[in-house]
Design an enzyme around this catalytic site. Sequence first.
Site, mmCIF file in Angstrom:
data_model
loop_
_atom_site.group_PDB
_atom_site.id
_atom_site.type_symbol
_atom_site.label_atom_id
_atom_site.label_comp_id
_atom_site.label_asym_id
_atom_site.label_seq_id
_atom_site.Cartn_x
_atom_site.Cartn_y
_atom_site.Cartn_z
ATOM 1 N N ASP A 166 -18.580 50.133 32.141
ATOM 2 C CA ASP A 166 -17.190 49.688 32.139
ATOM 3 C C ASP A 166 -16.207 50.848 32.061
ATOM 4 O O ASP A 166 -15.001 50.634 32.157
ATOM 5 C CB ASP A 166 -16.947 48.714 30.972
ATOM 6 C CG ASP A 166 -16.639 47.311 31.453
ATOM 7 O OD1 ASP A 166 -16.921 47.015 32.634
ATOM 8 O OD2 ASP A 166 -16.118 46.508 30.664
ATOM 9 N N ASP B 221 -21.414 37.307 21.459
ATOM 10 C CA ASP B 221 -22.753 36.815 21.152
ATOM 11 C C ASP B 221 -22.710 35.488 20.399
ATOM 12 O O ASP B 221 -23.328 34.501 20.817
ATOM 13 C CB ASP B 221 -23.539 37.871 20.371
ATOM 14 C CG ASP B 221 -22.722 38.504 19.244
ATOM 15 O OD1 ASP B 221 -21.599 38.029 18.982
ATOM 16 O OD2 ASP B 221 -23.205 39.462 18.625
#
Length: 757
Positions: free
Chosen positions: A136, A460
């Site tokens: 990224d 998550d």
Amino acid sequence: MADSSSSLHPLCERISHKSYVLRAVDLTILGLLYSLLLYRILHISENDNVWLLAFFCESCFSLVWLIFTCLKWSPAEDIPYINRLNERVHDLPSLDMFVPTADPVRESPIITVNTVLSLLSVNYPANKLACYVSDDGCSSLTYFSLKEASKFALIWVPFCKKYNVRVRAPFRYFLEPLVATDDSEFRKDWKMTKREYVKLCRKVEDATGDSHWLDADDDFEAFSNTKPNDHSTIVKVVWENKGGVGDEKEVPHLVYISREKRPNYLHHYKTGAMNFLLRVSGLMTNAPYTLNVDCDMYANEPDVVRQAMCVFLQNSKNSNHCAFVQFPQKFYDSYTNELAVLQSILGRGVAGIQGPFYIGTGCFHTRRVMYGLSSDDLEDNGNISQVATREFLAEDSLVRKYGNSKELVKSVVDALQRKSNPQKSLANLIEAAQEVGHCHYEYQTSWGNLGWMYDSVAEDINTSVGIHLRGWTSSFISPDPPAFIGSTPTLGLEAIVQQRRWATGAIEVLFNKQSPFMGMFHGKIKFRQRLAYFWALMCLRSIPELIYCLLPAYCLLHDSALFPKGPCLCTIVTLVGMHCLYSLWQFMSLGFSVQSWYVVQSLWRIIATSSWLFSIQDIILKLLGISQIGFVIAKKTIPETKSVYESKPSQGEDDVPKLNLGKFEFDSSGLFIPGTFIMLVNLAALAVFLVRLQRSSCSHGGGGSGLAETCGCILVVMLFLPFLKGLFEHGKYSIPLSTLSKAAFLTVLFVFFCVGK
């Protein structure tokens, strides 16, 4: 695939770890907490307002303990039998492995390289594996490091499989020197492999110091004039396993990707990168299962993939509803033992309900589940039902859910229908992969409601809740040796920053559309599983914890009572004693020492409480619309490898020194003011109390403070011992003068308020 005979032993079994003794201890502690609350209610009129505060704090502690008792009630874990898998399954399913990274400065490329090398060399057919690295930060240095790593992998992977090397991350493997009894062929290969690894490290280090020369290579043209937050999609096939048959000398696919990012577009941080990985891998290899690990979390167990496949391929109805297999996080750093203990308790606890949480790394996912299927969408044989076929496979529905890429839509249909993916040249799919990486691709699609879930910096837990709400279960495997091992940030600011992000994201989940609260009215999540997700309330515990740490000091300064007098004081003493012994037993049962227990109790409580306090502030500001929550990358620590470069020719086997994380690091950030303030307040209270004793002006009659409150202050000072040491240390290990002066000012105000009241 797996033999369908029901007479065969299972590929995995769920083992229960419930203990009636531990249940009795949990209930005893809970009973002592409620008896203390009852005592305060009965005597609240005889005491001042400090008892109200104590009652509030102890009520919060009782609620947290009640929740943890519920989720720990029936612990379990799955035990895989890979020997049975090897005997029965000869055509193993494919696996796509995801490694996200975002900043070559805070996440060193050499640690990412080691993680990738450990994954490429696992004991699994190379033609069934593909590794995708998402960058990224759009760093040419990261891409260069992966190119060099792919060359070293041609040496490293065959070496590992030839000699059955257990630790397959080179920087950890070469910590151990050669043994004199090793045969000559192994010694020769070992020295050659280490020499090549040293060359790899040198190349990466040289490129880190001066990366301008990379621009001269045409392969790096895509990185010219790019910025981390402003660049086009880049997809590079670093290594392709062309026509592989699973030979031990083969190296799996290795693909570098970096999605398009523009300043005016929302990119959803790591979550968006994971969804891009899911789309690109679906186009290129479309494996039915995926594994994601953080860039600093290497595979420590060569058979980890086979262990996960034992669960997925288990021939039973329940296994068809297993969405993911989660392995616990283990660390080679010194202060993370509390995490290991917490994961052992929490992981096994929820594994006995509906399954463990997805914790962002070390997790094997089922692609069909990530594409949005619910457990009710499957027939008993695992095929997609007719109702789900109409819902998911209609042409307009596919485009609306997954975007307008025809190639991606076709791969989604194949994945949902469990069709095998024919071998394709990865180079021919680069253009299609770039298309699904455009920053506007997800606009008006369901991405973020399927795949990895948006609306929280803790992708998550958010994703885990969404999966369990759809009725899926999950599996917890905790092998010995650990399957994955990683690093954590250095003690101090970096650790607090990471914990702050985790805590903030966990609280966000309670307020978004994936909230377990909503499961009360819809969804297929079990009640105790929903209750387990309320572990996010642990973050809210920071407020009563901080208040409770100040109450003994307040009572000493104000000469009032905090704890019961006489025989009733035994309740407090028994409660504290049982909790400490219980916690110590949990540590020692996992192999940790008494010293480790004390150090971690102190450091972890400081880090957790400080980060949780500021995470609550972040949530309040977000709910009020004052600010948004950002994703701060914690700086990853790596061991010092200089001694490898400087190995003497006569030896060539010097160990890489281990990282020392024994001290707590401070800076001028406001994150350290609360801890410094609490420590100074309790020291001041003890000093004032001693002065009163010398002057014989401290009354122990009536409702005044006494020995119990004094012991409370001493315990708090011991808990905040790193801050006390910070008063006498130097450099980055000392508390900055600005932080100390602010905390001292608050302490003076607190003392005058208490004494003058």
